[in-house]
Design a protein around this motif. Structure first.
Motif, PDB file in Angstrom:
ATOM      1  N   UNK A  28       0.805  -1.213   0.000  1.00  0.00           N
ATOM      2  CA  UNK A  28       0.000   0.000   0.000  1.00  0.00           C
ATOM      3  C   UNK A  28       0.845   1.273   0.000  1.00  0.00           C
ATOM      4  N   UNK A  29       2.142   1.112  -0.193  1.00  0.00           N
ATOM      5  CA  UNK A  29       2.996   2.289  -0.313  1.00  0.00           C
ATOM      6  C   UNK A  29       3.572   2.791   0.986  1.00  0.00           C
ATOM      7  N   UNK A  30       3.567   1.959   2.025  1.00  0.00           N
ATOM      8  CA  UNK A  30       4.140   2.336   3.320  1.00  0.00           C
ATOM      9  C   UNK A  30       5.527   1.729   3.466  1.00  0.00           C
ATOM     10  N   UNK A  31       6.492   2.551   3.876  1.00  0.00           N
ATOM     11  CA  UNK A  31       7.841   2.078   4.196  1.00  0.00           C
ATOM     12  C   UNK A  31       8.127   2.417   5.649  1.00  0.00           C
ATOM     13  N   UNK A  32       8.818   1.513   6.324  1.00  0.00           N
ATOM     14  CA  UNK A  32       9.138   1.722   7.727  1.00  0.00           C
ATOM     15  C   UNK A  32      10.547   1.235   8.007  1.00  0.00           C
ATOM     16  N   UNK A  33      11.298   2.029   8.754  1.00  0.00           N
ATOM     17  CA  UNK A  33      12.648   1.676   9.189  1.00  0.00           C
ATOM     18  C   UNK A  33      12.677   1.715  10.710  1.00  0.00           C
ATOM     19  N   UNK A  34      13.029   0.583  11.330  1.00  0.00           N
ATOM     20  CA  UNK A  34      12.984   0.538  12.795  1.00  0.00           C
ATOM     21  C   UNK A  34      13.958  -0.524  13.316  1.00  0.00           C
ATOM     22  N   UNK A  35      14.784  -0.118  14.293  1.00  0.00           N
ATOM     23  CA  UNK A  35      14.723   1.184  14.952  1.00  0.00           C
ATOM     24  C   UNK A  35      16.132   1.688  15.230  1.00  0.00           C
ATOM     25  N   UNK A  36      16.190   2.963  15.627  1.00  0.00           N
ATOM     26  CA  UNK A  36      17.379   3.488  16.294  1.00  0.00           C
ATOM     27  C   UNK A  36      17.073   3.466  17.784  1.00  0.00           C
ATOM     28  N   UNK A  37      17.780   2.649  18.523  1.00  0.00           N
ATOM     29  CA  UNK A  37      17.524   2.570  19.963  1.00  0.00           C
ATOM     30  C   UNK A  37      17.982   3.847  20.648  1.00  0.00           C
ATOM     31  N   UNK A  38      17.229   4.269  21.641  1.00  0.00           N
ATOM     32  CA  UNK A  38      17.566   5.481  22.396  1.00  0.00           C
ATOM     33  C   UNK A  38      17.196   5.245  23.855  1.00  0.00           C
TER      34      UNK A  38
END
Length: 568
Positions: free
Chosen positions: A110-120
Motif C-alpha cells: 500500500x505504499x508504506x515504508x518503515x525503518x525501525x529502529x534506532x535505539x535510544x
C-alpha cells in the motif's frame, strides 16, 4: 538497533559502567523537497554486537481471510493479526539468531515504508516512574506488525501508539515511517510515554542513538501527536525542559548527550550542512531537522552511512581515535536507503537500496518495492559462514578490505562506487519502464521489477565472488613480503564489457593477440591481453600509459584494471 536478550547479564554489567549500549544504529532522513530526485528518503544502518551476523531479504505474501494468527516475539509478546494482512518485504535475522525476527526495514503493497529502529535511552528518573514493560513491544516485531496491517505512515503511528497503550514498550526506540504523502518520526521514551512528529519535506536529519524531537506546541496536532499524559507526567515529576517557552522533548525525557551518539549527529550536519556544524561539543542539543547546503541524492546518503569522520580531527584512521564510535562501524549487518517516490504506482512506491556487511566496503543494490520474490542468496539461513549467502559474500570482502584501508580497502571502495553509480543511472531507465508497464498491466510491472531484482542480485553476487577471490589472492601474494617489495595498493579487476557499457564505449575485439579498442566519439583506448600498456587517444593526440596490471581473460571474461576504467 539490537538488544540481544542472550547478552542481558553482560549488558547489565556494561551499563553499570556506561550509559551507552554496546549496540547502535544511525538514521538519515531527506525530505522530498530537498532530495535530488524529489523522493522522500529514510535510511538506517543496522549495527550488531558482533561482526558476523547473518541477515536475509525476503518477501512476506499477502494473506486473505485467515483469522487467528499472531505476530510473536521470543520474550512472550504476542499481537493478534487481522484475518487479512498485507504483502511486504523485510530484512530479518537468520532464524536461529535467538532474539526474534528483527525485520529491520519493510515496504508494503500500500505504499508504506518503515525503518525501525534506532535505539535510544531515557533519563533514569523517567524510567523509574514509567519503567519499560517486560514482555512489551520490541523492535524485533514492530516493523512487521506495522507493515502487515497499515496502509499509511499516519496509520502506522496510530498503530504503534495503540500497541504501546495496551501492551507497553520493553525498550526506547526511534522509528521512521514514510508514504507518498508524508513521513513521520516516532519516539518511544519509556514503558508508555511516546511522541511523534511529521517530518518536514524541506529538511534533512542524521542522528545516532538518542531522542531527537525538539520543542513541541501541544496544540499543533497537525504536526505532532503524543501520549495523552506525556506533558502532565513530565510536569508532575519536574522533568520539563523549556526552550523558548516550549517543551523540548529530547531534553525532557532523553538521557544527557554523550559522544557515542552525539558525535554522529554532529557529523550529519558536517556532511549535509557544513556551514551550520561548528566545532563539535558533547553537550550540544543539535537540531533534528535542518536545511541542507544543497539537494541530497541517495548516493550521498549511502556515503553518510559509510562515514568514519574523514576530514575532521576525529577521523577514525588517526592515532588516538580508534575507540570513537563512527557511523560506518565495522559491525554493520544490513544498511538500507529507501526512496519513496510520488510518481511511482502506490503498489511499487519505493526503491530500496540494500547493502549487506559494512557499508564502507559493500555495495547498495536497488530493489523496487513491488517485487514478489527475492534472489536465492538472500534466503540463505543460518548463523555460520556460508559462501552461498549474500550476507557472507559481501561481509567477507569487508573483512579483508578493513585489514588495511589504504592498501586493500580503497580499491574495494572504488570498485563498489563505480558499480553503484552505474546502477543509480540504470534505475532512471528502469523506473520509467516500470511506470509504463504498470499503467498497462500491474502484473507485468511486478514481474519486471522482480526479474530485474533477480538479474541485478545474481550479477552482483557473482561479481562479489570475483572481487573476493581477486583481493584474497592479492593479499596472499604479498603476505610476508617486505614493504619495499609490496608495490602499489590493490587495484581490482573489472569486466571490460561492464566498464565500456557504463561509460558509453563500444568494444572492438578480434582475437587475444590483437589490440582491443574501446571507442567513444573521438576518444579511444587500445590495449592487448597480457601487455601492461595502453594507447589513449583523445582530441587527436595519442599517449601510451602504463597500466596497474596487464588486461587478462578468465573463464571467458576479459578484465581490465579498475583505475583504467575510471578514466574512460
Amino acid at each position: 538497533m539490537r538488544k540481544l536478550r542472550v547478552l542481558a547479564v553482560a549488558m547489565a554489567v556494561v551499563l553499570l559502567l556506561s550509559t551507552t549500549s554496546a549496540f547502535a544504529c544511525t538514521a538519515v532522513y531527506v525530505g522530498k523537497n530537498v532530495s535530488e530526485d524529489g523522493s522522500t528518503i529514510i535510511a538506517r544502518s543496522e549495527d550488531q554486537g558482533t561482526g558476523a551476523y547473518n541477515k536475509m531479504f525476503l518477501v512476506v505474501d499477502r494473506v486473505e481471510n485467515v483469522p487467528g494468527r499472531t505476530m510473536d516475539d521470543v520474550q512472550g509478546f504476542s499481537y493478534p493479526l487481522p484475518a487479512t494482512t498485507y504483502k511486504y518485504t523485510m530484512v530479518p535475522d537468520s532464524s536461529g539468531a535467538g532474539d526474534g525476527p528483527y525485520m529491520g526495514a519493510c515496504t508494503n503493497e500500500y505504499g508504506l515504508s518503515i525503518s525501525a529502529t534506532v535505539s535510544a535511552y531515557a533519563r533514569p528518573e523517567v524510567e523509574k516512574v514509567d519503567p519499560y514493560v517486560e514482555g512489551g513491544l520490541r523492535e524485533a516485531v514492530l516493523t512487521g506488525i506495522v507493515a502487515a496491517t497499515c496502509k499509511t505512515a499516519k496509520e502506522g503511528v496510530e498503530k504503534l501508539a495503540s500497541i504501546i497503550e495496551e501492551y507497553g514498550s520493553e525498550e526506547g526506540n526511534v522509528i521512521m515511517l514514510a508514504d507518498q504523502k508524508e513521513a513521520w518520526i516516532f519516539e518511544v521514551y519509556s514503558g508508555h510515554l511516546w511522541a511523534a512528529q511529521k517530518m518536514p519535506a524541506d529538511k534533512v536529519a542524521v542522528f545516532g542513538n538518542q531522542f531527537m524531537i525538539e520543542t513541541v506546541d501541544p496544540a499543533d496536532t497537525e504536526n505532532f501527536v503524543y501520549q495523552k499524559d506525556l506533558f502532565t507526567t513530565a510536569e508532575a515529576n519536574k522533568w520539563t525542559v523549556l526552550v523558548n517557552g516550549k517543551v523540548h522533548l529530547a531534553a525532557t525525557f532523553g538521557e544527557p548527550r554523550e559522544d557515542y551518539s552525539n558525535m554522529r549527529t554532529w557529523m550529519g550536519h558536517k556532511l549535509l550542512a557544513p556551514a551550520t556544524a561548528g566545532e563539535y561539543k558533547t553537550e550540544t542539543l543539535y537540531p533534528l531537522f535542518y536545511d541542507p547546503a544543497k539537494k541530497v541524492s541517495a548516493l550521498e546518503v549511502m556515503d553518510v552511512l559509510r562515514n568514519r569522520y574523514e576530514g575532521t580531527k576525529y577521523d577514525a584512521s588517526l592515532p588516538g581515535n580508534e575507540s570513537l564510535r563512527v557511523i560506518g562501524v565495522e559491525r554493520q549487518s544490513q544498511i538500507h536507503v529507501i526512496q519513496v517516490k510520488d510518481n511511482y504506482p502506490k503498489e511499487i512506491s519505493a526503491l530500496q537500496w540494500l547493502a549487506f556487511g559494512n557499508a564502507e566496503h559493500s555495495v547498495f543494490l536497488p530493489n523496487f518495492s513491488g517485487i514478489t520474490d527475492t534472489y536465492s542468496a538472500y534466503k540463505v539461513d543460518g548463523e555460520d559462514y556460508n559462501s552461498n549467502g549474500a550476507y557472507w559474500k559481501f561481509k567477507r570482502i569487508c573483512t579483508l578490505a578493513e585489514q588495511n584501508r589504504s592498501f586493500y580497502g580503497q580499491g574495494v571502495k572504488d570498485y563498489w562506487n563505480f558499480y553503484e553509480e552505474d546502477l543509480y543511472n540504470d534505475m532512471k531507465t528502469a523506473e520509467a519502464k516500470m511506470i509504463k508497464l504498470y499503467a498497462e498491466d500491474p502484473a507485468k510491472a511486478k514481474k519486471y521489477v522482480t526479474d530485474l531484482h533477480m538479474q541485478i542480485s545474481e550479477k552482483a553476487c557473482k561479481d562479489a565472488d570475483h572481487l573476493y577471490d581477486n583481493l584474497l589472492f592479492f593479499m596472499m601474494d604479498r603476505f610476508g613480503r617486505t614493504a619495499q617489495k609490496l608495490g602499489g595498493p590493490f587495484v581490482p579487476e573489472i569486466s571490460l564489457r561492464d566498464a565500456a557499457a557504463d561509460k558509453g564505449y563500444t568494444v572492438k575485439w578480434t582475437g587475444n593477440t590483437k589490440p582491443i579498442v574501446l571507442t567513444n566519439g573521438s576518444s579511444s583506448y587500445s590495449f592487448t591481453l597480457g601487455k601492461d600498456t595502453c594507447t589513449v587517444t583523445k582530441g587527436g593526440k595519442s599517449t601510451e600509459v602504463k597500466l596497474s596490471f596487464a588486461p587478462l581473460e578468465k573463464n571467458g571474461t576479459t578484465y581490465i584494471p579498475l583505475d583504467l576504467a575510471m578514466t574512460l
